[in-house]
Design a protein around this motif. Sequence first.
Motif, PDB file in Angstrom:
ATOM      1  N   ASN A 145       0.817  -1.209   0.000  1.00  0.00           N
ATOM      2  CA  ASN A 145       0.000   0.000   0.000  1.00  0.00           C
ATOM      3  C   ASN A 145       0.855   1.266   0.000  1.00  0.00           C
ATOM      4  O   ASN A 145       2.040   1.237  -0.338  1.00  0.00           O
ATOM      5  N   HIS A 146       0.263   2.395   0.430  1.00  0.00           N
ATOM      6  CA  HIS A 146       0.917   3.696   0.261  1.00  0.00           C
ATOM      7  C   HIS A 146       2.142   3.869   1.148  1.00  0.00           C
ATOM      8  O   HIS A 146       2.945   4.774   0.900  1.00  0.00           O
ATOM      9  N   TRP A 147       2.293   3.071   2.181  1.00  0.00           N
ATOM     10  CA  TRP A 147       3.550   3.104   2.918  1.00  0.00           C
ATOM     11  C   TRP A 147       4.360   1.826   2.721  1.00  0.00           C
ATOM     12  O   TRP A 147       5.579   1.828   2.827  1.00  0.00           O
ATOM     13  N   GLY A 148       3.702   0.724   2.398  1.00  0.00           N
ATOM     14  CA  GLY A 148       4.427  -0.521   2.173  1.00  0.00           C
ATOM     15  C   GLY A 148       5.287  -0.480   0.921  1.00  0.00           C
ATOM     16  O   GLY A 148       6.396  -1.018   0.889  1.00  0.00           O
ATOM     17  N   VAL A 149       4.795   0.179  -0.137  1.00  0.00           N
ATOM     18  CA  VAL A 149       5.555   0.239  -1.386  1.00  0.00           C
ATOM     19  C   VAL A 149       6.812   1.099  -1.251  1.00  0.00           C
ATOM     20  O   VAL A 149       7.912   0.651  -1.608  1.00  0.00           O
ATOM     21  N   GLU A 166       4.762  -5.994  -5.177  1.00  0.00           N
ATOM     22  CA  GLU A 166       3.321  -6.195  -5.156  1.00  0.00           C
ATOM     23  C   GLU A 166       2.635  -4.847  -4.962  1.00  0.00           C
ATOM     24  O   GLU A 166       3.029  -4.069  -4.075  1.00  0.00           O
ATOM     25  N   LEU A 167       1.604  -4.580  -5.753  1.00  0.00           N
ATOM     26  CA  LEU A 167       0.861  -3.322  -5.670  1.00  0.00           C
ATOM     27  C   LEU A 167      -0.608  -3.638  -5.412  1.00  0.00           C
ATOM     28  O   LEU A 167      -1.224  -4.405  -6.156  1.00  0.00           O
ATOM     29  N   GLY A 173      -7.855   5.159  -7.864  1.00  0.00           N
ATOM     30  CA  GLY A 173      -6.880   6.219  -7.663  1.00  0.00           C
ATOM     31  C   GLY A 173      -5.719   5.870  -6.775  1.00  0.00           C
ATOM     32  O   GLY A 173      -4.807   6.682  -6.590  1.00  0.00           O
ATOM     33  N   GLU A 174      -5.700   4.659  -6.202  1.00  0.00           N
ATOM     34  CA  GLU A 174      -4.613   4.272  -5.303  1.00  0.00           C
ATOM     35  C   GLU A 174      -3.437   3.634  -6.037  1.00  0.00           C
ATOM     36  O   GLU A 174      -2.280   3.797  -5.641  1.00  0.00           O
ATOM     37  N   LEU A 175      -3.719   2.889  -7.090  1.00  0.00           N
ATOM     38  CA  LEU A 175      -2.672   2.098  -7.745  1.00  0.00           C
ATOM     39  C   LEU A 175      -1.746   2.960  -8.604  1.00  0.00           C
ATOM     40  O   LEU A 175      -0.549   2.678  -8.698  1.00  0.00           O
ATOM     41  N   GLY A 176      -2.288   3.993  -9.228  1.00  0.00           N
ATOM     42  CA  GLY A 176      -1.478   4.840 -10.093  1.00  0.00           C
ATOM     43  C   GLY A 176      -0.270   5.440  -9.391  1.00  0.00           C
ATOM     44  O   GLY A 176       0.865   5.323  -9.887  1.00  0.00           O
ATOM     45  N   PRO A 177      -0.454   6.093  -8.237  1.00  0.00           N
ATOM     46  CA  PRO A 177       0.709   6.636  -7.528  1.00  0.00           C
ATOM     47  C   PRO A 177       1.734   5.577  -7.136  1.00  0.00           C
ATOM     48  O   PRO A 177       2.943   5.840  -7.161  1.00  0.00           O
ATOM     49  N   LEU A 178       1.276   4.381  -6.779  1.00  0.00           N
ATOM     50  CA  LEU A 178       2.207   3.302  -6.435  1.00  0.00           C
ATOM     51  C   LEU A 178       3.006   2.881  -7.649  1.00  0.00           C
ATOM     52  O   LEU A 178       4.218   2.637  -7.565  1.00  0.00           O
ATOM     53  N   SER A 179       2.344   2.797  -8.788  1.00  0.00           N
ATOM     54  CA  SER A 179       3.040   2.420 -10.019  1.00  0.00           C
ATOM     55  C   SER A 179       4.081   3.469 -10.415  1.00  0.00           C
ATOM     56  O   SER A 179       5.170   3.129 -10.886  1.00  0.00           O
ATOM     57  N   ARG A 180       3.741   4.737 -10.206  1.00  0.00           N
ATOM     58  CA  ARG A 180       4.704   5.783 -10.556  1.00  0.00           C
ATOM     59  C   ARG A 180       5.923   5.739  -9.643  1.00  0.00           C
ATOM     60  O   ARG A 180       7.005   6.180 -10.025  1.00  0.00           O
ATOM     61  N   GLN A 181       5.766   5.198  -8.424  1.00  0.00           N
ATOM     62  CA  GLN A 181       6.921   5.001  -7.557  1.00  0.00           C
ATOM     63  C   GLN A 181       7.769   3.822  -8.024  1.00  0.00           C
ATOM     64  O   GLN A 181       8.989   3.907  -8.093  1.00  0.00           O
ATOM     65  N   ALA A 211      -5.968  -1.279 -13.892  1.00  0.00           N
ATOM     66  CA  ALA A 211      -5.236  -0.781 -15.056  1.00  0.00           C
ATOM     67  C   ALA A 211      -4.372   0.430 -14.729  1.00  0.00           C
ATOM     68  O   ALA A 211      -3.506   0.811 -15.543  1.00  0.00           O
ATOM     69  N   GLU A 212      -4.570   1.025 -13.568  1.00  0.00           N
ATOM     70  CA  GLU A 212      -3.718   2.142 -13.167  1.00  0.00           C
ATOM     71  C   GLU A 212      -2.251   1.723 -13.034  1.00  0.00           C
ATOM     72  O   GLU A 212      -1.365   2.576 -13.016  1.00  0.00           O
ATOM     73  N   ILE A 213      -1.986   0.428 -12.948  1.00  0.00           N
ATOM     74  CA  ILE A 213      -0.598  -0.023 -12.853  1.00  0.00           C
ATOM     75  C   ILE A 213       0.212   0.376 -14.077  1.00  0.00           C
ATOM     76  O   ILE A 213       1.436   0.494 -14.028  1.00  0.00           O
ATOM     77  N   PHE A 214      -0.457   0.639 -15.186  1.00  0.00           N
ATOM     78  CA  PHE A 214       0.253   1.030 -16.408  1.00  0.00           C
ATOM     79  C   PHE A 214       0.783   2.462 -16.331  1.00  0.00           C
ATOM     80  O   PHE A 214       1.642   2.848 -17.129  1.00  0.00           O
ATOM     81  N   GLU A 215       0.281   3.250 -15.398  1.00  0.00           N
ATOM     82  CA  GLU A 215       0.602   4.679 -15.368  1.00  0.00           C
ATOM     83  C   GLU A 215       2.068   4.957 -15.062  1.00  0.00           C
ATOM     84  O   GLU A 215       2.587   6.008 -15.437  1.00  0.00           O
ATOM     85  N   GLY A 216       2.739   4.034 -14.380  1.00  0.00           N
ATOM     86  CA  GLY A 216       4.137   4.263 -14.050  1.00  0.00           C
ATOM     87  C   GLY A 216       5.113   3.656 -15.037  1.00  0.00           C
ATOM     88  O   GLY A 216       6.327   3.684 -14.803  1.00  0.00           O
TER      89      GLY A 216
END
Length: 494
Positions: A145-149, A166-167, A173-181, A211-216
Amino acid sequence: MSEAKTVLWTAEDAAAATSGQATRSWAATGVSIDSRKVAPGDLFVAIKGPNFDGHDFVAKALEAGAAAALVSTVPPGVPGDASLLAVEQDTLAALGDLGHVARLRTQARVVGVTGSVGKTSTKEALRHVLSAQGRTFATEGSLNNHWGVPLSLARMPEDSEFGVFELGMNHAGELGPLSRQVMPDVAVITTVEAAHLEFFDSVEAIADAKAEIFEGMNPNGVAVLNRDNPHFARLLAAARTQGLSRIWSFGSHADADARLVDCSLHATCSAVTAVIRGERIQYCLALPGRHWVMNSLAVLLAVKALGADVAAAARALSTIAPVKGRGTRKRVQAARGAFTLIDESYNASPAAMTATFAVLGKIDPGAGGRRLAVLGDMRELGDRADALHAALAEPLRAAHVDAVYACGPHMRALFDRLPAALRGAWTETSAELAPILAGAVRGGDVVLIKGSLGSRMATVVDALSALDKQTEKNNNGSSPAADTDQTAAHGHKG
């Protein structure tokens, strides 16, 4: 002699990454946000959460051997000469900066894994097969999650050759920021199923969130998608919209890039024949169930996309072990005879339940034994929860389950749907169910325990495991050591 640990962060590097100020020189070989789990040499990051403030535990972390503590304020009780990294920003943001720099400085080929079902197991399978081919770092547990990643990224050694992350998400709206990290070179979506419906209007909306995983990803990255999933076309379109041109698929579909040719499902393993991007491969998969066969195709296709050896990865699948709470098996020697305990207590969804029942159906009980399904509520299913629970009656019947023991308000809908002969017992909570089941299990039984983490089905696992310990106590005349494993399941999302 033990091997020296790799230095992850020096005071100078960490200060540069976070725009912070180090009080003295230090070198950290790990990163932790939990003072209870600090290991000597860790950098302890004092996170402020809704129910706690890590700054209150800085002194404890330093006493436990932390190399330094990352803080936004110097807490009382901390010695004036303590090793600190002081930042003006929020410490979670500073942790994000460490993760960002760790990702930029490594040359590792990185894969991100998400999906409604099978994320952690697929991540662990990738860790397993890639570790034989190069220095591999992977997310610990379900820190998704937002601190685990960012924590996971900050822990990645610079010389890693492969990174597996793992994301997770349960809201849009949660997965996109993780993918960009993470900036994955390869993104795997295991499947899209009815999970977290409490927070989504439809399964299609869940697909959009995955599909937000593609954003990063950059345009040269590879998306790995489930060709058999009803939402494949939707995910395909999302990947193309994000600028990806290398979109590979896995499944039994004739057009899949990793195509299942044949599989023979057994109680403890599966024999698989597949074609991976034109290469025909036969392998033994040490984890049972068709769902695992499909996930193994995703693993091998991701290995191909990373440029690693697919044949070697396929051979390594014969030695993979299940993750705790996700299919581990134990033979319990109880007073009324030995029985088999299958621990699937970590998580659950309708698709995962059905897949696990199919595995149970392949296992033959011992003499006089039965197949017992012990089930806790599936969480976050919204208004459809009762209907989705009740619908499990058919796959239970198909798996030739002899009795169902259940707990939780939604499992009552399933229990009432079952014929009388299959009704073992229903209770409100797992704590109430545990002693009932402990008194009912007998030699030869195969006992499957499954439910969402919030259903606390591990309580039932512990009760049945204790039958083994009680037998030992009775035989030896002494009490076994207490189980001190209190590992908290923090950081998990679907």
